[in-house]
Scaffold this motif. Structure first.
Motif, PDB file in Angstrom:
ATOM      1  N   THR A  20       0.859  -1.172   0.000  1.00  0.00           N
ATOM      2  CA  THR A  20       0.000   0.000   0.000  1.00  0.00           C
ATOM      3  C   THR A  20       0.895   1.221   0.000  1.00  0.00           C
ATOM      4  OG1 THR A  20      -1.705  -1.161   1.256  1.00  0.00           O
ATOM      5  CG2 THR A  20      -1.802   1.241   1.262  1.00  0.00           C
ATOM      6  N   PRO A  21       0.708   2.131  -0.958  1.00  0.00           N
ATOM      7  CA  PRO A  21       1.586   3.306  -1.009  1.00  0.00           C
ATOM      8  C   PRO A  21       1.383   4.216   0.194  1.00  0.00           C
ATOM      9  CG  PRO A  21      -0.203   3.534  -2.590  1.00  0.00           C
ATOM     10  CD  PRO A  21      -0.311   2.153  -2.004  1.00  0.00           C
ATOM     11  N   ARG A  22       2.494   4.744   0.713  1.00  0.00           N
ATOM     12  CA  ARG A  22       2.478   5.677   1.842  1.00  0.00           C
ATOM     13  C   ARG A  22       2.891   7.075   1.425  1.00  0.00           C
ATOM     14  NH1 ARG A  22      -0.814   3.201   5.067  1.00  0.00           N
ATOM     15  NH2 ARG A  22      -0.014   1.286   5.947  1.00  0.00           N
ATOM     16  N   SER A  23       3.797   7.151   0.446  1.00  0.00           N
ATOM     17  CA  SER A  23       4.261   8.436  -0.084  1.00  0.00           C
ATOM     18  C   SER A  23       4.882   8.177  -1.445  1.00  0.00           C
ATOM     19  CB  SER A  23       5.288   9.086   0.852  1.00  0.00           C
ATOM     20  OG  SER A  23       6.450   8.297   0.926  1.00  0.00           O
ATOM     21  N   GLU A  35      -4.716   9.574   2.543  1.00  0.00           N
ATOM     22  CA  GLU A  35      -5.896   8.709   2.463  1.00  0.00           C
ATOM     23  C   GLU A  35      -5.813   7.845   1.209  1.00  0.00           C
ATOM     24  OE1 GLU A  35     -10.756   9.209   2.009  1.00  0.00           O
ATOM     25  OE2 GLU A  35      -9.477  10.985   1.928  1.00  0.00           O
ATOM     26  N   VAL A  36      -6.079   6.558   1.377  1.00  0.00           N
ATOM     27  CA  VAL A  36      -6.295   5.674   0.231  1.00  0.00           C
ATOM     28  C   VAL A  36      -7.803   5.652   0.024  1.00  0.00           C
ATOM     29  CG1 VAL A  36      -6.061   3.352  -0.715  1.00  0.00           C
ATOM     30  CG2 VAL A  36      -4.223   4.323   0.692  1.00  0.00           C
ATOM     31  N   MET A  37      -8.257   6.314  -1.039  1.00  0.00           N
ATOM     32  CA  MET A  37      -9.682   6.498  -1.281  1.00  0.00           C
ATOM     33  C   MET A  37     -10.337   5.274  -1.917  1.00  0.00           C
ATOM     34  SD  MET A  37      -9.221  10.366  -2.702  1.00  0.00           S
ATOM     35  CE  MET A  37     -10.961  10.707  -2.936  1.00  0.00           C
ATOM     36  N   TYR A  47      -4.261  -0.638  -8.830  1.00  0.00           N
ATOM     37  CA  TYR A  47      -4.472   0.802  -8.885  1.00  0.00           C
ATOM     38  C   TYR A  47      -4.863   1.304  -7.502  1.00  0.00           C
ATOM     39  CZ  TYR A  47      -4.548   0.413 -13.964  1.00  0.00           C
ATOM     40  OH  TYR A  47      -4.211   0.177 -15.267  1.00  0.00           O
ATOM     41  N   PHE A  48      -4.380   2.510  -7.181  1.00  0.00           N
ATOM     42  CA  PHE A  48      -4.709   3.154  -5.916  1.00  0.00           C
ATOM     43  C   PHE A  48      -5.126   4.592  -6.195  1.00  0.00           C
ATOM     44  CE2 PHE A  48      -1.659  -0.129  -4.960  1.00  0.00           C
ATOM     45  CZ  PHE A  48      -2.143  -0.707  -3.799  1.00  0.00           C
ATOM     46  N   LYS A  49      -6.321   4.946  -5.748  1.00  0.00           N
ATOM     47  CA  LYS A  49      -6.763   6.332  -5.794  1.00  0.00           C
ATOM     48  C   LYS A  49      -6.466   6.911  -4.424  1.00  0.00           C
ATOM     49  CE  LYS A  49     -10.782   9.230  -6.733  1.00  0.00           C
ATOM     50  NZ  LYS A  49     -12.219   9.205  -7.084  1.00  0.00           N
ATOM     51  N   ARG A  51      -5.275  10.454  -1.814  1.00  0.00           N
ATOM     52  CA  ARG A  51      -5.230  11.900  -1.583  1.00  0.00           C
ATOM     53  C   ARG A  51      -3.883  12.199  -0.941  1.00  0.00           C
ATOM     54  NH1 ARG A  51      -9.122  15.194  -1.871  1.00  0.00           N
ATOM     55  NH2 ARG A  51     -10.716  13.652  -1.389  1.00  0.00           N
ATOM     56  N   GLY A  52      -3.203  13.217  -1.474  1.00  0.00           N
ATOM     57  CA  GLY A  52      -1.913  13.616  -0.934  1.00  0.00           C
ATOM     58  C   GLY A  52      -2.050  14.690   0.120  1.00  0.00           C
ATOM     59  N   ASP A  53      -0.954  14.938   0.827  1.00  0.00           N
ATOM     60  CA  ASP A  53      -0.961  15.993   1.842  1.00  0.00           C
ATOM     61  C   ASP A  53      -1.095  17.381   1.228  1.00  0.00           C
ATOM     62  OD1 ASP A  53       1.586  16.057   0.730  1.00  0.00           O
ATOM     63  OD2 ASP A  53       2.633  16.041   2.648  1.00  0.00           O
ATOM     64  N   ASP A  54      -1.041  17.475  -0.092  1.00  0.00           N
ATOM     65  CA  ASP A  54      -1.271  18.726  -0.815  1.00  0.00           C
ATOM     66  C   ASP A  54      -2.738  18.865  -1.229  1.00  0.00           C
ATOM     67  OD1 ASP A  54      -1.400  16.717  -2.685  1.00  0.00           O
ATOM     68  OD2 ASP A  54       0.095  17.573  -4.030  1.00  0.00           O
ATOM     69  N   THR A  55      -3.609  17.985  -0.775  1.00  0.00           N
ATOM     70  CA  THR A  55      -5.052  17.874  -1.031  1.00  0.00           C
ATOM     71  C   THR A  55      -5.392  17.415  -2.441  1.00  0.00           C
ATOM     72  OG1 THR A  55      -5.535  20.175  -1.671  1.00  0.00           O
ATOM     73  CG2 THR A  55      -5.560  19.658   0.706  1.00  0.00           C
ATOM     74  N   ALA A  56      -4.420  17.179  -3.300  1.00  0.00           N
ATOM     75  CA  ALA A  56      -4.680  16.682  -4.654  1.00  0.00           C
ATOM     76  C   ALA A  56      -5.022  15.197  -4.595  1.00  0.00           C
ATOM     77  CB  ALA A  56      -3.468  16.914  -5.551  1.00  0.00           C
ATOM     78  N   VAL A  57      -5.732  14.735  -5.634  1.00  0.00           N
ATOM     79  CA  VAL A  57      -6.090  13.329  -5.774  1.00  0.00           C
ATOM     80  C   VAL A  57      -5.246  12.747  -6.902  1.00  0.00           C
ATOM     81  CG1 VAL A  57      -7.939  11.712  -6.363  1.00  0.00           C
ATOM     82  CG2 VAL A  57      -8.425  13.704  -4.920  1.00  0.00           C
ATOM     83  N   TYR A  58      -4.684  11.577  -6.667  1.00  0.00           N
ATOM     84  CA  TYR A  58      -3.817  10.912  -7.627  1.00  0.00           C
ATOM     85  C   TYR A  58      -4.294   9.479  -7.829  1.00  0.00           C
ATOM     86  CZ  TYR A  58      -0.561  14.593  -6.145  1.00  0.00           C
ATOM     87  OH  TYR A  58       0.033  15.795  -5.846  1.00  0.00           O
TER      88      TYR A  58
END
Length: 100
Positions: A20-23, A35-37, A47-49, A51-58
């Protein structure tokens, strides 16, 4: 896959050994995942959707066989985009100038 590029991901392997990605490193910036959405599988990728600490969704894609990670989607303030960088370039563009 065109429209994506490789990234460096720090992940955690849980009790089921699923990473699970952490950063992740995006350009010169470290994005901490807050957050892993969502997450889903296809035959060769996970695939992992997130949210980053910059509030963007990746959306991050992990090739399970090669352990290769890619950024395939980015959304900040409703400005959705797919990165226009080829994975073969091996460059990590600056997040703020390249993806907006």
């Amino acid at each position: 896959m065109t429209g994506s590029f490789s990234i460096r991901v720090s992940s955690y392997a849980g009790y089921r050994s699923e990473e699970t990605p952490r950063s992740f490193q995006l350009g010169k910036h470290l994005v901490e995942i807050t957050e892993v959405m969502d997450r889903w599988l296809d035959p060769a990728h996970r695939y992992f959707k997130v949210r980053g600490d910059d509030t963007a969704v990746y959306i991050l894609r992990h090739d399970c066989e090669s352990d290769f990670w890619q950024l395939v989607f980015f959304d900040r303030d409703g400005q959705m985009t797919t990165p226009a960088f080829e994975q073969s370039r091996g460059t990590y563009p600056d997040r703020d100038s390249a993806l907006i």
